[in-house]
Design a protein around this motif. Sequence first.
Motif, short mmCIF file in Angstrom:
data_model
loop_
_atom_site.label_atom_id
_atom_site.label_comp_id
_atom_site.label_asym_id
_atom_site.label_seq_id
_atom_site.Cartn_x
_atom_site.Cartn_y
_atom_site.Cartn_z
N LYS A 137 34.52 13.01 64.62
CA LYS A 137 35.90 13.48 64.45
C LYS A 137 36.07 14.95 64.84
O LYS A 137 37.20 15.44 64.95
CB LYS A 137 36.35 13.28 63.00
N PHE A 138 34.94 15.65 65.04
CA PHE A 138 35.00 17.09 65.25
C PHE A 138 34.48 17.49 66.63
O PHE A 138 33.62 16.82 67.20
CB PHE A 138 34.20 17.83 64.17
N GLY A 139 34.98 18.61 67.13
CA GLY A 139 34.43 19.20 68.33
C GLY A 139 33.17 19.97 67.99
O GLY A 139 32.86 20.20 66.82
N ILE A 140 32.44 20.38 69.04
CA ILE A 140 31.17 21.06 68.76
C ILE A 140 31.38 22.44 68.15
O ILE A 140 30.48 22.96 67.49
CB ILE A 140 30.26 21.14 70.00
N ALA A 141 32.55 23.03 68.33
CA ALA A 141 32.80 24.35 67.74
C ALA A 141 32.71 24.27 66.22
O ALA A 141 32.05 25.09 65.57
CB ALA A 141 34.15 24.89 68.18
N ASP A 142 33.39 23.27 65.63
CA ASP A 142 33.37 23.13 64.17
C ASP A 142 31.97 22.78 63.66
O ASP A 142 31.51 23.31 62.64
CB ASP A 142 34.34 22.03 63.74
N LEU A 143 31.27 21.90 64.35
CA LEU A 143 29.93 21.50 63.93
C LEU A 143 28.92 22.62 64.12
O LEU A 143 28.01 22.80 63.30
CB LEU A 143 29.50 20.24 64.68
N HIS A 144 29.07 23.38 65.19
CA HIS A 144 28.22 24.56 65.43
C HIS A 144 28.37 25.55 64.28
O HIS A 144 27.38 26.04 63.72
CB HIS A 144 28.61 25.19 66.76
N GLU A 145 29.62 25.85 63.91
CA GLU A 145 29.86 26.76 62.79
C GLU A 145 29.34 26.16 61.48
O GLU A 145 28.83 26.87 60.61
CB GLU A 145 31.35 27.05 62.67
N GLY A 146 29.45 24.83 61.36
CA GLY A 146 29.00 24.16 60.16
C GLY A 146 27.50 24.24 59.92
O GLY A 146 27.04 24.13 58.79
N LEU A 147 26.74 24.43 60.99
CA LEU A 147 25.29 24.53 60.87
C LEU A 147 24.84 25.89 60.34
O LEU A 147 23.70 26.05 59.91
CB LEU A 147 24.63 24.29 62.23
N GLY A 148 25.74 26.88 60.41
CA GLY A 148 25.35 28.23 60.02
C GLY A 148 24.90 29.03 61.22
O GLY A 148 24.63 28.49 62.30
N GLU A 149 24.81 30.34 61.03
CA GLU A 149 24.58 31.24 62.17
C GLU A 149 23.26 30.98 62.89
O GLU A 149 23.20 30.91 64.12
CB GLU A 149 24.63 32.69 61.69
N ILE A 150 22.17 30.83 62.14
CA ILE A 150 20.86 30.70 62.77
C ILE A 150 20.67 29.31 63.38
O ILE A 150 20.40 29.17 64.58
CB ILE A 150 19.73 31.01 61.77
N MET A 171 20.43 27.99 67.41
CA MET A 171 19.22 27.30 67.88
C MET A 171 19.53 25.92 68.43
O MET A 171 18.81 25.42 69.30
CB MET A 171 18.22 27.18 66.73
N CYS A 172 20.61 25.31 67.95
CA CYS A 172 20.93 23.93 68.32
C CYS A 172 21.95 23.82 69.45
O CYS A 172 22.28 22.71 69.87
CB CYS A 172 21.47 23.19 67.10
N LEU A 173 22.44 24.95 69.94
CA LEU A 173 23.49 24.94 70.96
C LEU A 173 22.89 25.16 72.35
O LEU A 173 22.20 26.15 72.59
CB LEU A 173 24.50 26.05 70.66
N MET A 174 23.15 24.21 73.26
CA MET A 174 22.68 24.38 74.63
C MET A 174 23.48 25.47 75.34
O MET A 174 24.60 25.81 74.93
CB MET A 174 22.75 23.05 75.39
N SER A 175 22.93 26.00 76.41
CA SER A 175 23.53 27.13 77.09
C SER A 175 24.74 26.71 77.91
O SER A 175 24.96 25.51 78.17
CB SER A 175 22.50 27.80 78.00
N PRO A 176 25.54 27.69 78.38
CA PRO A 176 26.68 27.37 79.25
C PRO A 176 26.27 26.73 80.58
O PRO A 176 27.14 26.24 81.32
CB PRO A 176 27.33 28.73 79.49
N ALA A 177 24.97 26.71 80.89
CA ALA A 177 24.51 26.03 82.11
C ALA A 177 24.67 24.52 82.00
O ALA A 177 24.72 23.82 83.02
CB ALA A 177 23.05 26.38 82.39
N MET A 178 24.74 24.00 80.77
CA MET A 178 24.92 22.56 80.56
C MET A 178 26.42 22.25 80.58
O MET A 178 27.12 22.49 79.61
CB MET A 178 24.30 22.14 79.23
#
Length: 240
Positions: free
Chosen positions: A26-39, A43-50
């Motif tokens: 139901k969520f975009g990766i922005a919300d889930l990325h923030e939900g994981l916490g800063e560190i 670590m779990c986010l692929m680069s803009p090359a993907m």
Amino acid sequence: MTPPVKSVIYSRVPRPDPALVARAAKFGIADLHEGLGEIAGRMCLMSPAMVPIAPGQKVCGPAVTAWNFPGDNLAIHAALYTAEAGDVLVLTNGGGHQGALWGDVACTFAKKKGLVGTVVHGATRDVDAIRELGYPVWSTAVSVEHPKKRGPAAVNVPVVIDNVFVEPGDLIVGDSDGILVIPRDLIELAVTNAETRAAKEVEFRRRIEEGEVLFDILGMRAVIEDLGIAIKDCTWEEDR
């Protein structure tokens, strides 16, 4: 991580709870990325090359991983064979353009089988045909270079994709903003925090519609004061 030297294919994947996957979808990766916490989020986010092959793509499902020798794509065929409906193929050859890992024929089969997307750390080809198929693909390169099918190869082993560690069964979430990998033991945390964040943003939008200023809604005035940053009612020229 050192790639496996001995070829191996594991047919089973420890998939997460489907109900939890549905909540995450139901969520975009922005919300889930923030939900994981800063560190963990970084670590779990692929680069803009993907990047997505086509605009508007979305994906959410457990990872089926395939490690390919540079210039070879034997592993992707074994991964396609073992994957189940709802899975996301996660392919790598180390990120080089040598030997396209993914193309429209494999894409056609994946869609027919019910897979929900493919993430390629390496080259994809047949881009126009893939767009017509409407099957979600993210890739770090586009190249038609011919791949061998000799191995070595490894399927459903831990891999590093675009500098992110991925284990089989980890949740892969993607949209126009990129690709996020959520480890199985962090999915509940990410989803719960994303739900809280999304509800808060609904309230922010309501207050904006009612005429409030975002600077004040977010409490930026207090942050700036705490940091000791001066707000001066003049131009920089007048302050020289």
